[in-house]
Motif scaffolding. Structure first.
Motif, PDB file in Angstrom:
ATOM      1  N   LEU B  22      60.360   3.133  29.951  1.00  0.00           N
ATOM      2  CA  LEU B  22      60.457   1.693  29.685  1.00  0.00           C
ATOM      3  C   LEU B  22      61.409   1.379  28.529  1.00  0.00           C
ATOM      4  O   LEU B  22      62.197   0.435  28.602  1.00  0.00           O
ATOM      5  N   TRP B  30      64.956  -6.100  22.542  1.00  0.00           N
ATOM      6  CA  TRP B  30      63.653  -5.904  23.188  1.00  0.00           C
ATOM      7  C   TRP B  30      62.695  -5.082  22.323  1.00  0.00           C
ATOM      8  O   TRP B  30      61.488  -5.291  22.357  1.00  0.00           O
ATOM      9  N   THR B 145      45.704  -0.188  25.550  1.00  0.00           N
ATOM     10  CA  THR B 145      45.737  -1.401  24.724  1.00  0.00           C
ATOM     11  C   THR B 145      47.136  -1.569  24.119  1.00  0.00           C
ATOM     12  O   THR B 145      47.634  -2.685  23.976  1.00  0.00           O
ATOM     13  N   LEU B 147      50.006  -0.341  25.492  1.00  0.00           N
ATOM     14  CA  LEU B 147      50.941  -0.670  26.575  1.00  0.00           C
ATOM     15  C   LEU B 147      50.834  -2.168  26.901  1.00  0.00           C
ATOM     16  O   LEU B 147      51.845  -2.859  27.118  1.00  0.00           O
ATOM     17  N   HIS B 148      49.621  -2.644  26.888  1.00  0.00           N
ATOM     18  CA  HIS B 148      49.328  -4.079  27.046  1.00  0.00           C
ATOM     19  C   HIS B 148      50.029  -4.879  25.942  1.00  0.00           C
ATOM     20  O   HIS B 148      50.691  -5.898  26.192  1.00  0.00           O
ATOM     21  N   SER B 151      53.949  -4.847  26.333  1.00  0.00           N
ATOM     22  CA  SER B 151      54.360  -5.793  27.380  1.00  0.00           C
ATOM     23  C   SER B 151      54.376  -7.217  26.820  1.00  0.00           C
ATOM     24  O   SER B 151      55.273  -8.000  27.110  1.00  0.00           O
ATOM     25  N   ARG B 152      53.360  -7.521  26.027  1.00  0.00           N
ATOM     26  CA  ARG B 152      53.243  -8.880  25.485  1.00  0.00           C
ATOM     27  C   ARG B 152      54.320  -9.158  24.435  1.00  0.00           C
ATOM     28  O   ARG B 152      54.933 -10.227  24.416  1.00  0.00           O
ATOM     29  N   MET B 154      57.240  -7.823  24.203  1.00  0.00           N
ATOM     30  CA  MET B 154      58.546  -7.963  24.844  1.00  0.00           C
ATOM     31  C   MET B 154      58.655  -9.290  25.590  1.00  0.00           C
ATOM     32  O   MET B 154      59.676  -9.976  25.509  1.00  0.00           O
ATOM     33  N   ALA B 155      57.612  -9.666  26.301  1.00  0.00           N
ATOM     34  CA  ALA B 155      57.643 -10.946  27.015  1.00  0.00           C
ATOM     35  C   ALA B 155      57.814 -12.113  26.044  1.00  0.00           C
ATOM     36  O   ALA B 155      58.498 -13.100  26.353  1.00  0.00           O
ATOM     37  N   GLN B 157      59.648 -12.357  23.589  1.00  0.00           N
ATOM     38  CA  GLN B 157      61.065 -12.578  23.259  1.00  0.00           C
ATOM     39  C   GLN B 157      61.733 -13.519  24.266  1.00  0.00           C
ATOM     40  O   GLN B 157      62.776 -14.097  23.978  1.00  0.00           O
ATOM     41  N   VAL B 171      51.094 -13.189  30.735  1.00  0.00           N
ATOM     42  CA  VAL B 171      51.339 -12.449  29.500  1.00  0.00           C
ATOM     43  C   VAL B 171      51.699 -13.389  28.353  1.00  0.00           C
ATOM     44  O   VAL B 171      51.428 -13.088  27.187  1.00  0.00           O
TER      45      VAL B 171
END
Lengths: 180, 180
Positions: B22, B30, B145, B147-148, B151-152, B154-155, B157, B171
């Motif tokens: 990823l 990112w 937790t 990885l969750h 994801s949050r 990065m989203a 941004q 998210v």
């Protein structure tokens, strides 16, 4: 952070490999269980990502370029993946996701989008006018919302196994707002 | 779903490769941006995962086996990674995480834990009595937790770049309960 097409493509290109590294050959108890009735398993989420590659992102991008605001996008079926995933293994879905994503990114790069293209407007059946830039940024954020969801679905399987640590694990407090 | 040591190890073994797929060579926008003051970037989270490999999971597992409930675990410093990550690149951290995780799993397998070992009890300084089984399940859920959380982060941004789609992206509704 404004939308940057290269950053979007960088992320979109990595998601299939990230999901592959996380999910392939994991015991099925991690990948086939969901969070209860009418929720998705990690298997379902990968199926949904494939379906969105076919029915959502590039078809809508091309509609913006061809029809602008004059024609609304087709509605997207959030359960459209169910029939197409039936009888397949998770390994098959992971391969298929990698393939359709790569094809779509080749097609996207081939459009050679300029800043003025990204500003072009289309029509979403529910939210109204959107730009091509917003559509492409959403494609990337949609990957992240489902990575967020997969993490939560998997953690849910251990909600009892972690015992008193559950209150410290943020993912177990997540209210399911990325489902489906 | 009860705790299953083989399932836990299967997941723990995959997390470094998933984060590598990823994050490696992603544009820094990112990976180096966070969600605001006193929050973490994806870079910080990888540093934290490394620090926990060294200071948390295996040291605590060995304390349970050696001292049972008679000695409480050392407190874990949630900001302990900051100094150790300084001056390193994300690529270095990803390599380091893969290495320390692999070493710890080799050590864990070498313990040849039997069901009666997994039932052994230790003492957490805040939550009290815990079992070795709960500790090891938490190790896996802790990966999820974070990885969750990644994801949050990065989203986040792209929270403006997605325009009117933001309300559909779960998210972006996540209240930050997995931070830090």
């Amino acid at each position: 952070m404004e939308h940057n097409l290269q950053h979007t493509v960088s992320l979109l290109a990595r998601t299939p490999a990230a999901l592959n590294a996380l999910l392939r050959d994991l015991p099925e108890t991690w990948t086939s269980r969901n969070e209860g009735e009418k929720t998705w398993s990690a298997f379902d989420v990968v199926g949904h990502l494939i379906y969105a590659e076919r029915a959502n992102w590039m078809p809508r991008a091309k509609m913006v370029l061809e029809f602008g605001e004059t024609r609304a996008f087709e509605s997207f079926d959030r359960w459209g993946h169910v029939r197409e995933s039936q009888g397949k293994s998770l390994a098959q879905l992971l391969d298929e996701f990698a393939r359709v994503r790569a094809e779509n990114l080749t097609e996207l790069r081939g459009l050679n989008l300029r800043p003025e293209d990204l500003a072009r407007r289309g029509r979403h059946p529910a939210v109204g006018v959107v730009t091509l830039s917003e559509l492409l940024a959403t494609w990337a954020a949609h990957d992240l919302t489902h990575l967020h969801q997969i993490s939560r679905i998997m953690a849910y399987q251990y909600r009892e196994a972690v015992g008193p640590w559950s209150k410290f694990l943020g993912v177990l407090q997540c209210a399911g707002h990325s489902s489906p």
